[in-house]
Design a protein around this motif. Structure first.
Motif, short mmCIF file in Angstrom:
data_model
loop_
_atom_site.label_atom_id
_atom_site.label_comp_id
_atom_site.label_asym_id
_atom_site.label_seq_id
_atom_site.Cartn_x
_atom_site.Cartn_y
_atom_site.Cartn_z
N LEU A 94 12.56 94.21 66.50
CA LEU A 94 11.49 93.25 66.75
C LEU A 94 12.02 91.83 66.69
O LEU A 94 11.28 90.87 66.89
CB LEU A 94 10.37 93.45 65.73
CG LEU A 94 9.63 94.77 65.90
CD1 LEU A 94 8.79 95.08 64.68
CD2 LEU A 94 8.76 94.72 67.15
N ALA A 95 13.32 91.72 66.38
CA ALA A 95 13.91 90.39 66.29
C ALA A 95 13.99 89.76 67.67
O ALA A 95 14.00 88.55 67.81
CB ALA A 95 15.30 90.47 65.67
N ASN A 96 14.05 90.57 68.69
CA ASN A 96 14.02 90.06 70.05
C ASN A 96 12.58 89.99 70.53
O ASN A 96 11.91 91.02 70.66
CB ASN A 96 14.86 90.95 70.95
CG ASN A 96 15.07 90.33 72.32
OD1 ASN A 96 14.26 89.55 72.79
ND2 ASN A 96 16.17 90.67 72.95
N PRO A 97 12.09 88.80 70.83
CA PRO A 97 10.70 88.62 71.24
C PRO A 97 10.30 89.48 72.44
O PRO A 97 9.13 89.79 72.62
CB PRO A 97 10.63 87.14 71.61
CG PRO A 97 11.72 86.49 70.86
CD PRO A 97 12.82 87.53 70.75
N VAL A 98 11.27 89.87 73.23
CA VAL A 98 10.97 90.73 74.38
C VAL A 98 10.21 91.97 73.92
O VAL A 98 9.18 92.33 74.47
CB VAL A 98 12.28 91.16 75.08
CG1 VAL A 98 12.01 92.26 76.08
CG2 VAL A 98 12.91 89.96 75.77
N PHE A 99 10.71 92.58 72.87
CA PHE A 99 10.09 93.82 72.42
C PHE A 99 8.81 93.55 71.64
O PHE A 99 7.84 94.31 71.74
CB PHE A 99 11.08 94.62 71.59
CG PHE A 99 12.29 95.01 72.37
CD1 PHE A 99 12.17 95.80 73.51
CD2 PHE A 99 13.55 94.57 72.01
CE1 PHE A 99 13.28 96.14 74.26
CE2 PHE A 99 14.67 94.92 72.74
CZ PHE A 99 14.54 95.70 73.87
N ALA A 100 8.81 92.47 70.90
CA ALA A 100 7.59 92.11 70.18
C ALA A 100 6.45 91.88 71.17
O ALA A 100 5.31 92.30 70.94
CB ALA A 100 7.83 90.87 69.32
N GLU A 101 6.77 91.23 72.29
CA GLU A 101 5.73 90.98 73.29
C GLU A 101 5.25 92.27 73.94
O GLU A 101 4.05 92.44 74.20
CB GLU A 101 6.26 90.02 74.37
CG GLU A 101 6.37 88.59 73.88
CD GLU A 101 7.11 87.69 74.89
OE1 GLU A 101 7.27 88.08 76.05
OE2 GLU A 101 7.51 86.58 74.48
N CYS A 102 6.16 93.17 74.19
CA CYS A 102 5.77 94.47 74.74
C CYS A 102 4.82 95.17 73.78
O CYS A 102 3.77 95.69 74.18
CB CYS A 102 6.99 95.36 74.95
SG CYS A 102 8.03 94.91 76.34
N LEU A 103 5.20 95.17 72.53
CA LEU A 103 4.39 95.85 71.52
C LEU A 103 3.00 95.23 71.44
O LEU A 103 1.99 95.92 71.32
CB LEU A 103 5.10 95.75 70.17
CG LEU A 103 4.42 96.42 68.99
CD1 LEU A 103 4.06 97.85 69.31
CD2 LEU A 103 5.31 96.35 67.76
N GLN A 104 2.97 93.93 71.54
CA GLN A 104 1.70 93.23 71.55
C GLN A 104 0.81 93.74 72.70
O GLN A 104 -0.38 94.00 72.51
CB GLN A 104 1.97 91.73 71.71
CG GLN A 104 0.76 90.86 71.73
CD GLN A 104 0.26 90.60 70.32
OE1 GLN A 104 1.05 90.47 69.39
NE2 GLN A 104 -1.05 90.54 70.17
N GLY A 105 1.42 93.88 73.88
CA GLY A 105 0.66 94.38 75.03
C GLY A 105 0.14 95.78 74.80
O GLY A 105 -1.00 96.11 75.12
N ILE A 106 0.99 96.62 74.23
CA ILE A 106 0.58 97.99 73.95
C ILE A 106 -0.58 98.01 72.96
O ILE A 106 -1.59 98.69 73.16
CB ILE A 106 1.76 98.78 73.35
CG1 ILE A 106 2.87 98.95 74.38
CG2 ILE A 106 1.29 100.14 72.85
CD1 ILE A 106 4.17 99.49 73.78
N ASP A 107 -0.42 97.23 71.91
CA ASP A 107 -1.42 97.24 70.85
C ASP A 107 -2.79 96.82 71.35
O ASP A 107 -3.81 97.36 70.92
CB ASP A 107 -0.97 96.33 69.71
CG ASP A 107 -1.97 96.31 68.56
OD1 ASP A 107 -2.11 97.37 67.92
OD2 ASP A 107 -2.61 95.28 68.33
N GLU A 108 -2.80 95.86 72.27
CA GLU A 108 -4.09 95.43 72.83
C GLU A 108 -4.87 96.60 73.39
O GLU A 108 -6.03 96.82 73.04
CB GLU A 108 -3.85 94.45 73.99
CG GLU A 108 -3.59 93.03 73.56
CD GLU A 108 -3.13 92.19 74.75
OE1 GLU A 108 -3.51 92.51 75.90
OE2 GLU A 108 -2.37 91.23 74.52
#
Lengths: 353, 353
Positions: B70-84
Motif C-alpha cells: 500500500l506504500a505505492n499510491p497506485v494500489f491504494a487508489e485501486c483499493l479505494q475504488g474497490i471498497d467504494e
DNA sequence: GTGAAAGCGCTAACAG
DNA sequence: CTGTTAGCGCTTTCAC
C-alpha cells in the motif's frame, strides 16, 4: 469441492474429534494416529475452515480496520504497518473506509461487529465526542484508535498539540512573525483542532497573535481569491504558512506558484505528516513527521494487549514521538520581510482585494 | 451480549424459521406476524450474524483483495475504488499484502480461500507464469487480476505496451533520440517487461536503438555511480529518461538534482502511473497515467459478473485507456543536445567513469 | 403461513 | 488416547 474435517476423519479412519485434536493439540494424540491424520490432511489438501471455528466460539482471529480514506498515504502507511503484524500473527484484516462520514463510520463498525471481529483499529473524525466509541466501550469489541489523539480512550498517535507547537516555534526561530495556519475543509477533526491549539500556543508564547485557521479547498486548481487576499493584506501579510497536512501544503505550493510567488523566498511553508514524497519536491517540503507505520504497529500491539486482558496500560492514549523535517521550503527572515517585487507578483491586477 | 435469532423468536413468540423468513423473504409471511417479528428485531437490536449464514451456505459476501503493497499510491487508489463498490453492495473486504513475494502471495490466497471468500481481486508479480492462478482457474474461487496486463486471464489493466509506446513516441516527437529506460529493482514483473517492449518498439519504429532497462535502487539517497555513468557516457548519453513508475521518477529527479543536473534542461523525465502528486512537483512530472480508481471499480464489476455466471466476456483481459500527462519535466530538443556546462555538472571530479 | 428438524464445519465437554 | 455428543447462528426442506 474443498474437503472438510469429516472427509479427513473418514480417510484416516478416525473420528472428527481426533482430527480436530491432531490439528489443535497435537501433543494429546498418539503419534501413530497423528501421522495417519496428517497424511490424510495432506492427501486431501485439507485446510480447516475458519468459518466453523469462528461460529463455534470465541476466537475469530478477525480484526476490523476502519479508515477515513486510502487516498491519503498517511492512512495507507498505517494500514501497511498493521498488516505486517497481523499477517505475521495469523490474523485476518477486514477493511472499511468511511470518507470521514459519521454515518459510514457507524455502518462500518456495525458490519464489523456483526462479523464478530475480535478487535477494531480505527481512525474517526472526532474521537472525543463520538457516541459510537462509548458504545464500543460498553459492549465491545475492543478497539484502539489511530491518529486520534485523545487521553480519554485507547489510542496511538503523536502529540498533535506539541508537534504543531514545535513546528511553529521552529518557524519563529527562523525569524517569522506573521504565521498563518491553513487547514483543509475537513477542519472539524480533533487532530486539526489540536494542531491549531499548538500553533496558537507557540505564537502566544512568542508574544505574537495567532489567527484562526484559514480553510482551503483541497481540490481547487488554484488558490481561491479570498485565500490569496489573506496572504497579501499589507502589513499583516504572513511570511510563513503552517499547513495542517502535507497534501494541503503541496496544493498550496502549487497555488502560490501559479500566483507567481516563490517558495521559500516569498513565502515559507511548513507541512504536517512528513510524507516521504514531500522530500522529493523542489524544494523539499519542510514538515512535521508522524511515524505512520510505527503508529499502525503500535496500535496493533495495544489492541493485542487489550484482547489479552491488559486493562491497565493499554487502555489510554499513547503518543509516539514526532519528527521535524526542516526542508527547503523554509527561509530565514532577516530585517526586510518582503520584497516589492514579491508584493507585485502576489496581486496580479484585478485580484487586488 | 449480542442477541441471536433465537432471542428474537422467543421475544416475538414465533419460531426461528419464521424469523428467518421474515428477514430473507418477507412476502412469504403473514403481515401481522411480520410486524411482530420486526418489532422484536428492533427491540433486541438484532443483526443477523454473517457467520451463521456463511457457514450454512454458498454466499459469504466476502471478497479477498491481495496487493503487493500500500506504500505505492497506485494500489491504494485501486483499493479505494474497490471498497467504494464493495461497501455499496454489501460485501466485506479481506485484505492481504504480499510485498511482491511469491510465498506471501501463495499464503494470502490460501488464507482467503480457507475463509471461503466468494471471489478474489489481486495483483501479482507475474501473471503469465503463475502456478497459483492455474490452481485458481481449476478450483476457485473466481478472481480478477488488477494491473496485470495479460490476455490469458481475467484482468483489468491498461495496455502497458501501448502506453509505454505512446509515451516514448511523445519523447521522440519532442526531438529526443537517446532515450533510456529506468526500472526499479522489482523489474521482473510482467508490467515492467511490457513497458520495456513498448519502449523498444517506439525506438525501433523511429530507427533508434533501444537499450536494456537500467536498474535503479529505489531506496538509495543518491543515484549509484554506475547509473550516473550511464547518463554521462559521451556521445551516447541520453537526453531523456523513461522511468517505469512515478515513484522511481521522483527518486531519479532527486538524484539528478544532487548531481547538479537540471530537469528538464539537462535531462527530460517521463514517468509511469500518473500519480496525482506528480503534478505538484516543480516542474510537474510528465507521466503516463493509469486510471487506478477506475481499474479497481472495473475489476470489481468484472468479478461480480463472473460470480454471476458470466463466463464469456468477463473472463478475458480488459485494457482501460491510459492518459499522457505532458508535464514540465520534458523539454524539446533542438540542434545542440547538451551544454558543456551540463556535461561538467554531470561528472563531479572523481566520479568520471 | 408456520414450526420442527437437519445440518453447514468445527470445538469442547464428557465418557470410555 | 479416542469416540460420542452437543451445540455455535443461521437457512432450508418437509410436514402440518
Amino acid at each position: 469441492m474443498t474437503s472438510t474435517i469429516k472427509d479427513v476423519a473418514a480417510h484416516a479412519g478416525f473420528s472428527i474429534a481426533t482430527v480436530s485434536r491432531a490439528i489443535n493439540a497435537p501433543h494429546t494424540v498418539n503419534p501413530v494416529t497423528l501421522a495417519k491424520v496428517r497424511e490424510a490432511i495432506d492427501a486431501l489438501k485439507f485446510r480447516p475452515s475458519p468459518l466453523g471455528r469462528q461460529l463455534r466460539g470465541e476466537r475469530t482471529r478477525l480484526i476490523g480496520v476502519v479508515l477515513p480514506t486510502l487516498a491519503n498515504p498517511v492512512f495507507a502507511e498505517c494500514l501497511q504497518g498493521i498488516d505486517e503484524l497481523a499477517s505475521a500473527q495469523g490474523f485476518r484484516l477486514m477493511l472499511m473506509t468511511t470518507q470521514y462520514d459519521a454515518q459510514r463510520e457507524r455502518h462500518a463498525i456495525e458490519t464489523l461487529r456483526a462479523q464478530r471481529v475480535e478487535g477494531l483499529i480505527l481512525t474517526v473524525a472526532d474521537a472525543d465526542t463520538h457516541p459510537l466509541l462509548d458504545e464500543l466501550d460498553a459492549d465491545g469489541p475492543l478497539y484502539v484508535l489511530m491518529h486520534n489523539d485523545t487521553k480519554r480512550r485507547p489510542s496511538v498517535s503523536v502529540d498533535n498539540h506539541r508537534a504543531a507547537f514545535d513546528g511553529v516555534r521552529m518557524l519563529i526561530a527562523h525569524g517569522h512573525r506573521r504565521i498563518l495556519m491553513l487547514a483543509g475543509t475537513l477542519a472539524a477533526s480533533d487532530r486539526a483542532r489540536q494542531r491549531h491549539a499548538g500553533y496558537a500556543q507557540a505564537m502566544e508564547q512568542a508574544g505574537l497573535t495567532p489567527a484562526p485557521a484559514l480553510e482551503v479547498d483541497f481540490n481547487a486548481e488554484a488558490l481561491a481569491p479570498s485565500v490569496l487576499a489573506h496572504l497579501s493584506t499589507g502589513p499583516t501579510r504572513p511570511t510563513a504558512l503552517f499547513c495542517s497536512n502535507d497534501l494541503l501544503a503541496m496544493v498550496v505550493m502549487r497555488g502560490l506558484r501559479r500566483a507567481h510567488l516563490r517558495v521559500p523566498q516569498d513565502m515559507s511553508i511548513l507541512g504536517f505528516d512528513g510524507l516521504a514524497m514531500g522530500e522529493l519536491l523542489a524544494p523539499p517540503l519542510a514538515s512535521i513527521g508522524t511515524p505512520n507505520g510505527e503508529i499502525g504497529r503500535a496500535a496493533w500491539q495495544r489492541l493485542m494487549a487489550r484482547i489479552g486482558g491488559d486493562y491497565a496500560g493499554a487502555s489510554l492514549g499513547l503518543a509516539l514521538p514526532h519528527t521535524l523535517r526542516e526542508g527547503g521550503t523554509i527561509a530565514a527572515i532577516g530585517g526586510a520581510p518582503f520584497s516589492e517585487a514579491a508584493d507585485q507578483r502576489l496581486m496580479p491586477g484585478p485580484m487586488r482585494a
